[in-house]
Scaffold this motif. Structure first.
Motif, mmCIF file in Angstrom:
data_model
loop_
_atom_site.group_PDB
_atom_site.id
_atom_site.type_symbol
_atom_site.label_atom_id
_atom_site.label_comp_id
_atom_site.label_asym_id
_atom_site.label_seq_id
_atom_site.Cartn_x
_atom_site.Cartn_y
_atom_site.Cartn_z
ATOM 1 N N ASP A 1 -1.685 67.696 69.466
ATOM 2 C CA ASP A 1 -2.620 67.266 68.422
ATOM 3 C C ASP A 1 -4.027 67.079 68.980
ATOM 4 O O ASP A 1 -5.011 67.483 68.352
ATOM 5 N N LYS A 2 -4.129 66.463 70.161
ATOM 6 C CA LYS A 2 -5.446 66.265 70.762
ATOM 7 C C LYS A 2 -6.100 67.596 71.107
ATOM 8 O O LYS A 2 -7.302 67.780 70.913
ATOM 9 N N GLN B 1 1.598 64.578 70.967
ATOM 10 C CA GLN B 1 0.271 63.966 70.981
ATOM 11 C C GLN B 1 -0.728 64.853 71.718
ATOM 12 O O GLN B 1 -1.871 65.009 71.274
ATOM 13 N N ASN C 1 7.383 63.202 72.282
ATOM 14 C CA ASN C 1 6.289 62.509 71.599
ATOM 15 C C ASN C 1 4.972 62.722 72.348
ATOM 16 O O ASN C 1 3.932 62.993 71.728
ATOM 17 N N ASN C 2 5.014 62.619 73.674
ATOM 18 C CA ASN C 2 3.797 62.831 74.470
ATOM 19 C C ASN C 2 3.279 64.260 74.323
ATOM 20 O O ASN C 2 2.066 64.482 74.218
#
Length: 88
Positions: A39-40, A36, A32-33
């Motif tokens: 995506d960033k 993220q 998940n990290n």
């Protein structure tokens, strides 16, 4: 990454089988990290791209006002008014 967590699960299962759930949760959090972070990074890259496009468009509009060469659109009087008579 899955291989790493699979190896970790096997090793931890040998030591204490009750901890395999913790390894699964850690794997999920890590994935998940990373998602993220991806995506960033993607959004930051898109912002950089948009900024560059705006800068290029601004330069293009200065060099080619109304889609024509600058000297065909802007008269000398425009520059004389903007920068003063010392432009000569």
């Amino acid at each position: 990454m899955n291989e790493l967590f699979d190896m970790l699960t096997k090793k931890i299962n040998e030591i204490d089988p009750t901890l395999t759930g913790a390894v699964d949760k850690a794997k999920d959090r890590s994935i998940n990290n990373l998602d993220q972070l991806f995506d960033k990074t993607k959004k930051a890259r898109e912002r950089q791209h948009e900024t560059t496009l705006r800068q290029v468009e601004k330069v293009r509009s200065i060099i080619f006002p109304n889609g024509n060469l600058q000297e065909r659109e802007l008269n000398f009087i425009y520059f004389a008014h903007k920068y003063g008579p010392d432009i000569i």
